[in-house]
Design a protein around this motif. Sequence first.
Motif, PDB file in Angstrom:
ATOM      1  N   PHE A  19       6.026   4.510  -6.304  1.00 11.04           N
ATOM      2  CA  PHE A  19       6.071   5.956  -6.519  1.00 11.04           C
ATOM      3  C   PHE A  19       7.024   6.325  -7.658  1.00 11.04           C
ATOM      4  O   PHE A  19       6.781   7.291  -8.377  1.00 11.04           O
ATOM      5  N   ASP A  20       8.101   5.554  -7.822  1.00 10.05           N
ATOM      6  CA  ASP A  20       9.096   5.889  -8.839  1.00 10.05           C
ATOM      7  C   ASP A  20       8.492   5.898 -10.240  1.00 10.05           C
ATOM      8  O   ASP A  20       8.897   6.696 -11.092  1.00 10.05           O
ATOM      9  N   ASN A  64      -5.109   6.282  -1.590  1.00  7.18           N
ATOM     10  CA  ASN A  64      -4.438   5.019  -1.307  1.00  7.18           C
ATOM     11  C   ASN A  64      -4.391   4.141  -2.555  1.00  7.18           C
ATOM     12  O   ASN A  64      -5.421   3.931  -3.212  1.00  7.18           O
ATOM     13  N   PHE A  65      -3.210   3.612  -2.834  1.00  5.58           N
ATOM     14  CA  PHE A  65      -3.020   2.713  -3.969  1.00  5.58           C
ATOM     15  C   PHE A  65      -2.640   1.343  -3.413  1.00  5.58           C
ATOM     16  O   PHE A  65      -1.568   1.192  -2.809  1.00  5.58           O
ATOM     17  N   TYR A  66      -3.522   0.356  -3.612  1.00  5.21           N
ATOM     18  CA  TYR A  66      -3.339  -0.964  -3.021  1.00  5.21           C
ATOM     19  C   TYR A  66      -2.691  -1.933  -4.006  1.00  5.21           C
ATOM     20  O   TYR A  66      -2.740  -1.737  -5.222  1.00  5.21           O
ATOM     21  N   ASN A  67      -2.089  -2.976  -3.435  1.00  2.09           N
ATOM     22  CA  ASN A  67      -1.433  -4.009  -4.230  1.00  2.09           C
ATOM     23  C   ASN A  67      -0.373  -3.385  -5.153  1.00  2.09           C
ATOM     24  O   ASN A  67      -0.259  -3.728  -6.331  1.00  2.09           O
ATOM     25  N   THR A  68       0.373  -2.454  -4.583  1.00  2.00           N
ATOM     26  CA  THR A  68       1.451  -1.776  -5.297  1.00  2.00           C
ATOM     27  C   THR A  68       2.772  -2.052  -4.588  1.00  2.00           C
ATOM     28  O   THR A  68       2.802  -2.280  -3.376  1.00  2.00           O
ATOM     29  N   GLY A  69       3.854  -2.003  -5.327  1.00  2.00           N
ATOM     30  CA  GLY A  69       5.157  -2.342  -4.781  1.00  2.00           C
ATOM     31  C   GLY A  69       5.802  -1.205  -4.018  1.00  2.00           C
ATOM     32  O   GLY A  69       5.358  -0.050  -4.061  1.00  2.00           O
ATOM     33  N   GLU A  70       6.892  -1.542  -3.359  1.00  2.19           N
ATOM     34  CA  GLU A  70       7.603  -0.565  -2.536  1.00  2.19           C
ATOM     35  C   GLU A  70       8.162   0.579  -3.367  1.00  2.19           C
ATOM     36  O   GLU A  70       8.314   1.697  -2.875  1.00  2.19           O
ATOM     37  N   ASP A  71       8.455   0.295  -4.643  1.00  2.00           N
ATOM     38  CA  ASP A  71       9.008   1.326  -5.523  1.00  2.00           C
ATOM     39  C   ASP A  71       7.945   1.924  -6.446  1.00  2.00           C
ATOM     40  O   ASP A  71       8.272   2.539  -7.459  1.00  2.00           O
ATOM     41  N   GLN A 123       0.844  -1.197   0.000  1.00  2.00           N
ATOM     42  CA  GLN A 123       0.000   0.000   0.000  1.00  2.00           C
ATOM     43  C   GLN A 123       0.874   1.240   0.000  1.00  2.00           C
ATOM     44  O   GLN A 123       1.806   1.352   0.795  1.00  2.00           O
ATOM     45  N   ASN A 124       0.556   2.163  -0.905  1.00  2.00           N
ATOM     46  CA  ASN A 124       1.224   3.460  -0.958  1.00  2.00           C
ATOM     47  C   ASN A 124       0.171   4.548  -0.921  1.00  2.00           C
ATOM     48  O   ASN A 124      -0.902   4.407  -1.518  1.00  2.00           O
ATOM     49  N   VAL A 125       0.475   5.625  -0.204  1.00  2.00           N
ATOM     50  CA  VAL A 125      -0.505   6.687   0.036  1.00  2.00           C
ATOM     51  C   VAL A 125       0.086   8.029  -0.367  1.00  2.00           C
ATOM     52  O   VAL A 125       1.255   8.306  -0.081  1.00  2.00           O
TER      53      VAL A 125
END
Length: 369
Positions: free
Chosen positions: A227-228, A218-225, A168-170
């Motif tokens: 945002f890049d 919130n963006f779910y089921n997304t990787g740690e990178d 998850q990235n926010v």
Amino acid sequence: MTIAIVGAGLGGLALARVLHVHGIEAVVYEREPSRDARGQGGMLDIHSGQRALREAGLIEQFHTIARPEGQDMRLLEPDGTLLLQEDTPDDAPSLRPEVDRADLRALLLDSLPEGTVRWGQAFASAGDGWVHFSDGGRAPYDLLVGADGAQSRVRALLTDARPAHIGQNVVELGIPDIDRTHPDLAAMVGRGNYWVFGDGLSLAAQRNGDGRVRIGVNFYNTGEDWFDGSGIPFDDPAAARARLIDLLDGWDARFHALIAACDDTVEPRSITTLPLGLTWPSTPGVTLVGDAAHLMPPVGEGANMALLDGALLALALAAHPDDLPAAVEEYESEMFERAGAAARMSAEMQELLMSPDAGRRLLAFFQPS
């Protein structure tokens, strides 16, 4: 006992306050240069943590800063369909009131004797009864308590566990003074929480006590990178807002308007947690509280667990003033079970939020048949 607490977050301050109530003084070492060095985040849903505030003798003051109306909730789908609206009656009991994190932290800080918190003291290492700071200073301890959050450096004294990304990235934004600047959007969001769930992403808006609405996309089921490659230019707030609106393609224009109305505070945040059921062998001279001990998904339990950790560790120390190992073991045994259950519940809720039909599943959760 010489008790050194690393970190002036809610858990560390609750520990210091309840110890003070029981006649035991501690010192809190905080790396930030002052209490106002940075913002403290948004609203907190305080429920089980109210016990800690009672033990701290602060429950009445807490109710003066809490916002029972912050329990209001609106749940929608991306096309604007309203799934659920719950408005808190004026005479409803404050079972889960919202409170501004900054106000709660200030309440705890102001309850401590002057000099309890030592600002500008960044933890570097510890051992042999001494804690060492990055400026070359040191201080003695019989008990070192890591209350230094998700990226705790004290944690390494007890376990090799590290936070891991959970998919998850926010992107965090906000609308200041919304009642004055955007009354139409203020009426739409309401007094509490406003949630919109789509397939793989969501928008959460939350009214703060200072009139600001905090918004998280919130963006779910997304990787740690993720945002890049997201195409979100965080160094250009206006362009970042435009990109977020593009990513909400097909959503109702009202949700686009929320993003467009935000100010230039646009921050990326990746969500991490510690392993479920994390424990460690009890070590008499070191322990952890709060996110340092059990970082879990941000679904409403973390702050409550931190407050309880601090209060219950203080009570164990007060009950065993001459037996530090027994106090630490008693606290950790209870904490592992309590926080472990909260972490499992949080993980289940996180799984629900990340599902394709999260909105409908949340509706069933809040209104079971």
